[in-house]
Write an enzyme that holds these catalytic residues in place. Structure first.
Site, mmCIF file in Angstrom:
data_model
loop_
_atom_site.group_PDB
_atom_site.id
_atom_site.type_symbol
_atom_site.label_atom_id
_atom_site.label_comp_id
_atom_site.label_asym_id
_atom_site.label_seq_id
_atom_site.Cartn_x
_atom_site.Cartn_y
_atom_site.Cartn_z
ATOM 1 N N ASP A 30 29.333 1.073 -11.522
ATOM 2 C CA ASP A 30 30.572 1.549 -12.119
ATOM 3 C C ASP A 30 30.848 0.688 -13.355
ATOM 4 O O ASP A 30 30.129 -0.278 -13.627
ATOM 5 C CB ASP A 30 31.721 1.492 -11.098
HETATM 6 C C1 BGC Z 1 35.770 4.552 -12.616
HETATM 7 C C2 BGC Z 1 34.707 5.601 -12.385
HETATM 8 C C3 BGC Z 1 34.373 6.294 -13.671
HETATM 9 C C4 BGC Z 1 33.950 5.253 -14.686
HETATM 10 C C5 BGC Z 1 33.511 5.835 -16.019
HETATM 11 C C6 BGC Z 1 35.442 3.649 -13.792
HETATM 12 O O1 BGC Z 1 36.515 2.828 -14.125
HETATM 13 O O2 BGC Z 1 35.906 3.796 -11.442
HETATM 14 O O3 BGC Z 1 35.140 6.506 -11.415
HETATM 15 O O4 BGC Z 1 33.392 7.254 -13.467
HETATM 16 O O5 BGC Z 1 35.021 4.372 -14.905
HETATM 17 O O6 BGC Z 1 34.568 6.326 -16.727
#
Ligand code: BGC
Length: 711
Positions: A268
């Site tokens: 993530d």
């Molecule tokens: C979130 C994810 C997301 C990623 C990309 C993160 O902060 O937890 O769910 O896909 O950002 O935007």
């Protein structure tokens, strides 16, 4: 038709330098490619230590807004990169691109997989025009704590419902195959257990027993992978002490060994760097070492690999084979999506014939119709066609009801409740504070037939990093209901929110509808339902507690040794002194204008052999003048097992249409697979002996029959 290039991935891999290979595992934002990094990139972004060489070796891009931007980034990249392997573009398309569909928790409330697939299909059609290839969706985390803001992005508390919804969504994104135009490749997230964060506080510690992990939390991710999700995102949190980003139990033992999946793994957002904050690596070099060994392929917005992997390999600390395997998976994905053949795949500069079309907006409304849940109705709904309405509350005239994670959805394009109810509204005020309502306001309100209260949380109160400890309606909005008392009118509460709320203090309303955030056509869909053009059919995918003290609360819990009984001596039993054990609104619950009666439940046998199929059936009668849809739910209970088993578990559901005063026979087949569970080692087990089968309209209203599983 253009002939496909012959692509030999091993040859491509062999031609790459070590730095170029490592680059394939780096995902960064698009501006790095098109801005002057020395001048325009500042603040913490500089900490990534990116330079021209690293940027033009990167393998993928995080987020892109339009086809124009995508084309610009890809063109510049291909002109500068030596190996010329196209970038793959990934983004968060969560419930629509420009046409916005209901948020996932609302989609789950529809209990209608076809609609979920349709929403994903149409989202993919639209979003692919921006040159997006991969979406970070579905979120398959089970949500068992309404304080957690990300409840809105998932499918609720139940593993079977979540698994079916996640698979339905994956199916929709993929369409006829990820190599085709107008498709998105799904990336299921956040592996694993992110929704079980302590205290419902986002990013917080997660501890889950193996029994719970295997029987509950892991199932929806597996289901998404089985349905064709080609990527899986590691969660931010620690799971049983190990950050998921470097968790080899998850990324290797479960994903690769047990599930035999070759999905690309991705961290993530800056998840790798966070391993240091978790205290599981002392510096970025140790993160890189642990991450590659644990099975993490792509790093999103972290550069531990591009900073250290080459040295780690040169020094013999990491086997180059691990790098090669990870890069191969990424290249294979690029090949399968078809970007070697067309690096600009998807990008359509004039998207006007594809996005926000009348047809898509109509579909969005139809999906919304089934996604809202009627929680209470003391006869006030449906409203009469000539009904005069007083419309009160913060969401009475708000266009901001499409839901969080609607990056490209323009809120201003869509109508507010006031705008769609204009012909009926004789009074409208958006003040949240009851003191702002004067006597002359009340005089006008009294002329209405009904008061609609549009209450809830702003979409900013749910979503990532938006946890709350108080899940009452904010700002004392419930007090507004006194206006109904003063003016002696019937009242309907329409709720806009992304998580279960505690709703005790609005129980005096005559009717309550949980609207969640229904996307572009929220207001029209709600209007159709309150006027009875559409009969509500949503059911809750998650329990609504009476108070925060009951959390965690979910229907498929274990029994205790001293359960609370209906008529027993209840002194030393598992209970609260100041609250019932049960939630205010249970899982699976939701009303209809129809009155569905369940009768004549039958099981095809009372003894089931291991390879038998048992048929459970029930008759559902629609005792009303309204045609309606009903979700018939089938739960089981395994009475005696090696480990304590839940008091009930959903194993199947069917959504059916029953016309006014008609009946339907609904049949379910139960096989040994439905009765099996995992032990703490992850082995599948079954137990001979007594099982109950419950078929009903919710997790608390059902008919029961028993059978015995025999050798
Ligand atoms: C979130 C994810 C997301 C990623 C990309 C993160 O902060 O937890 O769910 O896909 O950002 O935007």
């Amino acid at each position: 038709m253009q002939k496909k290039k012959e692509i030999d991935l091993n040859q491509i891999l062999n031609n790459l330098t070590m730095k170029e290979k490592i680059g394939q595992l780096l995902q960064i934002a698009p501006f790095y490619f098109i801005r002057n990094i020395d001048v325009e990139i500042f603040g913490w972004l500089r900490e990534l230590n990116l330079n021209e060489e690293k940027i033009f070796n990167a393998g993928s891009v995080l987020g892109i807004g339009s086809a124009k931007d995508m084309i610009e980034v890809q063109t510049k990249y291909l002109s500068k990169s030596r190996h010329k392997i196209p970038l793959i573009f990934m983004a968060d398309i969560i419930h629509g691109y420009k046409t916005i569909f209901p948020v996932p928790i609302a989609l789950a409330s529809s209990f209608n997989e076809e609609l979920v697939t349709l929403s994903a299909r149409l989202s993919a059609e639209e979003a692919s025009t921006a040159g997006i290839h991969v979406t970070f969706s579905p979120m398959a985390d089970l949500s068992r704590d309404p304080r957690w803001g990300r409840v809105v992005e998932g499918f609720g508390e139940d593993p079977v419902l979540s698994s079916r919804m996640a698979a339905a969504m994956v199916k929709g994104y993929i369409g006829e195959g990820i190599d085709k135009e107008y498709t998105l490749t799904p990336c299921v997230k956040h592996f694993a257990g992110y929704g079980a964060c302590d205290g419902g506080r986002d990013y917080n510690t997660v501890n889950i027993s193996n029994v719970d992990l295997f029987n509950m939390h892991l199932k929806p991710y597996k289901s998404a992978l089985d349905a064709g999700s080609r990527l899986i995102m590691a969660a931010f949190n620690t799971l049983n002490g190990i950050p998921c980003t470097v968790n080899s139990f998850l990324l290797k033992n479960i994903l690769r060994d047990k599930w035999q999946s070759d999905a690309v793994t991705i961290s993530d957002y800056d998840g790798s760097k966070q391993v240091i904050a978790h205290g599981v690596a002392k510096d970025t070099e140790e993160v890189a070492y642990k991450a590659i060994k644990s099975g993490l392929d792509i790093e999103m917005q972290s550069t531990t690999y591009s900073s250290h992997l080459e040295t780690l390999i040169d020094n013999g600390l990491v086997d180059v084979k691990l790098l090669d395997e990870a890069v191969y998976r990424v290249l294979k994905l690029k090949k399968d999506i078809g970007i070697f053949d067309n690096p600009f795949k998807g990008a359509v500069l004039d998207d006007s014939k594809i996005v926000l079309t009348e047809d898509k907006l109509l579909r969005s409304k139809q999906i919304a119709h089934e996604s809202l849940v009627m929680l209470k109705n003391d006869g006030v709904l449906p409203l009469k066609k000539d009904c005069k309405i007083a419309l009160i509350g913060p969401y009475a005239d708000s266009r901001n009801i499409i839901g969080p994670w609607s990056w490209h959805g323009k809120r201003d394009l869509h109508e507010s409740l006031y705008e769609v109810l204009l012909n009926h509204v004789i009074f409208m005020k958006t003040e949240e504070d009851i003191c702002k309502y004067s006597d002359s306001d009340i005089d006008i309100i009294k002329k209405a037939d009904v008061i609609l209260f549009a209450l809830g949380e702003s979409d900013w109160l749910s979503g990532e990093a938006h946890s709350r400890t108080d899940i009452n309606l904010p700002n004392n909005q419930a007090k507004l209901l006194e206006i109904a008392n003063i003016s002696k009118l019937k009242s309907v509460v329409l709720l806009f929110n992304g998580r279960p709320l505690t709703l005790n203090n609005i129980q005096k309303a005559d009717s309550i509808i949980e609207c969640w955030f229904l996307g572009s056509k929220s207001s029209e869909a709600i209007k159709d339902v309150i006027f009875g053009n559409i009969n509500p059919s949503g059911k809750l995918p998650i329990s609504f507690p009476r108070n925060v003290g009951q959390i965690p609360i979910y229907y498929n819990h274990l029994n205790t040794g001293r359960p609370l009984t209906k008529n027993g001596n209840n002194e030393y039993v598992s209970k609260y002194l100041d609250s019932p054990n049960e939630p205010l609104y249970p899982f699976g619950y939701g009303l209809s204008y129809s009155n569905f009666e369940y009768k004549d439940m039958k099981l095809s046998k009372t003894k089931m052999k291991l390879n038998d199929v048992l048929v459970a059936q029930v008759e559902v009668v629609n005792n009303s003048k309204y045609n309606g849809k009903e979700t018939v739910q089938l739960y089981i209970k395994d009475h005696f097992a090696e480990i304590s088993r839940p008091v009930m578990e959903l194993i199947a559901f069917k959504k059916i249409q029953v016309e006014a005063y008609q009946r339907a026979i609904v049949k379910f087949k139960i096989s040994i697979n439905d009765l099996m569970y995992f032990d703490s080692l992850g082995n599948k087990k079954y137990d001979l002996g007594k099982f109950s089968v419950m078929i009903g309209t919710s997790s608390v209203e059902y008919l029961v029959k028993e059978f015995e599983l025999v050798e």
